[in-house]
Design an enzyme around this catalytic site. Structure first.
Site, PDB file in Angstrom:
ATOM      1  N   ILE A 117      -7.092  -1.756  60.884  1.00 22.37           N
ATOM      2  CA  ILE A 117      -7.158  -2.879  61.811  1.00 22.37           C
ATOM      3  C   ILE A 117      -5.777  -2.984  62.428  1.00 22.37           C
ATOM      4  O   ILE A 117      -4.817  -3.242  61.725  1.00 22.37           O
ATOM      5  CB  ILE A 117      -7.475  -4.201  61.071  1.00 22.37           C
ATOM      6  CG1 ILE A 117      -8.720  -4.058  60.198  1.00 22.37           C
ATOM      7  CG2 ILE A 117      -7.659  -5.328  62.074  1.00 22.37           C
ATOM      8  CD1 ILE A 117      -9.986  -3.817  60.955  1.00 22.37           C
ATOM      9  N   PRO A 118      -5.653  -2.751  63.723  1.00 21.60           N
ATOM     10  CA  PRO A 118      -4.317  -2.570  64.337  1.00 21.60           C
ATOM     11  C   PRO A 118      -3.540  -3.861  64.496  1.00 21.60           C
ATOM     12  O   PRO A 118      -3.265  -4.291  65.595  1.00 21.60           O
ATOM     13  CB  PRO A 118      -4.650  -1.950  65.692  1.00 21.60           C
ATOM     14  CG  PRO A 118      -6.035  -2.417  66.007  1.00 21.60           C
ATOM     15  CD  PRO A 118      -6.738  -2.581  64.696  1.00 21.60           C
ATOM     16  N   CYS A 119      -3.150  -4.454  63.384  1.00 22.31           N
ATOM     17  CA  CYS A 119      -2.403  -5.708  63.436  1.00 22.31           C
ATOM     18  C   CYS A 119      -0.997  -5.486  63.976  1.00 22.31           C
ATOM     19  O   CYS A 119      -0.316  -6.429  64.350  1.00 22.31           O
ATOM     20  CB  CYS A 119      -2.348  -6.336  62.050  1.00 22.31           C
ATOM     21  SG  CYS A 119      -1.882  -5.199  60.753  1.00 22.31           S
ATOM     22  N   HIS A 120      -0.543  -4.235  64.009  1.00 20.40           N
ATOM     23  CA  HIS A 120       0.814  -3.959  64.493  1.00 20.40           C
ATOM     24  C   HIS A 120       0.905  -4.039  66.006  1.00 20.40           C
ATOM     25  O   HIS A 120       1.991  -3.985  66.554  1.00 20.40           O
ATOM     26  CB  HIS A 120       1.242  -2.574  64.025  1.00 20.40           C
ATOM     27  CG  HIS A 120       0.284  -1.490  64.399  1.00 20.40           C
ATOM     28  ND1 HIS A 120      -0.863  -1.224  63.666  1.00 20.40           N
ATOM     29  CD2 HIS A 120       0.267  -0.624  65.434  1.00 20.40           C
ATOM     30  CE1 HIS A 120      -1.520  -0.219  64.248  1.00 20.40           C
ATOM     31  NE2 HIS A 120      -0.867   0.153  65.319  1.00 20.40           N
TER      32      HIS A 120
END
Length: 140
Positions: free
Chosen positions: A111-114
């Site tokens: 999950i691309p939280c960055h």
DNA sequence: TTACTAACATAGT
DNA sequence: ACTATGTTAGTAA
């Protein structure tokens, strides 16, 4: 079961149990089970090769809000970034609430939280800011 | 179970 | 520098 994946950016540790990815850790102590083959390692290998790949099965979030958040994040294309405020408005919540939920995300990278940054400055990252930098640099 | 409280990876003024 | 926000986790009754 806990396994390791050796990425170009560092060792990624993940929990693959009951045909589901339960958790992902960065900067964790390296354990012995490297080189395992499963949907998580498939995805990571593709990701670091610059290819797309379907996500492995993920453990359900604890709250419905985190489910909405997850969907919102997955909809951000690779290499793009959003600010906390933009995504918060899109999800009908506040920037602060969004940050709180992002910090509780068990699946960094998957999950691309960055890809979420502050309006001014880089923003924070639960698993160490170094990873956020490296991931964003890698995607662009 | 509800109610209240404090902590946050923030934003706007 | 200060206020306004939403979500979470913890505590207490």
């Amino acid at each position: 079961m806990i396994y390791n994946f050796d990425s170009p950016l560092g060792v990624i540790t993940y929990d693959w149990s009951q045909q589901t990815c339960q958790h992902i850790w960065l900067n964790s102590v390296q354990r012995e089970n490297s080189g395992h083959h499963d949907p998580v390692s498939d995805y990571l290998h593709a990701y670091f090769s610059g290819q797309r790949h379907s996500l492995p099965e993920l453990a359900a979030p604890k709250t419905t809000f985190q489910l909405k958040l997850r969907r919102g994040l997955l909809n951000i294309p690779c290499g793009a970034v959003r600010t906390y405020g933009e995504l918060a408005r899109q999800l009908g919540t506040s920037a602060q609430g969004l940050g709180q939920a992002l910090g509780a995300n068990p699946f960094p990278i998957l999950i691309p939280c960055h890809r979420i940054i502050a309006a001014k400055g880089p923003g924070g990252f639960a698993y160490g800011p170094i990873w956020k930098e490296k991931l964003l640099a890698f995607e662009s």
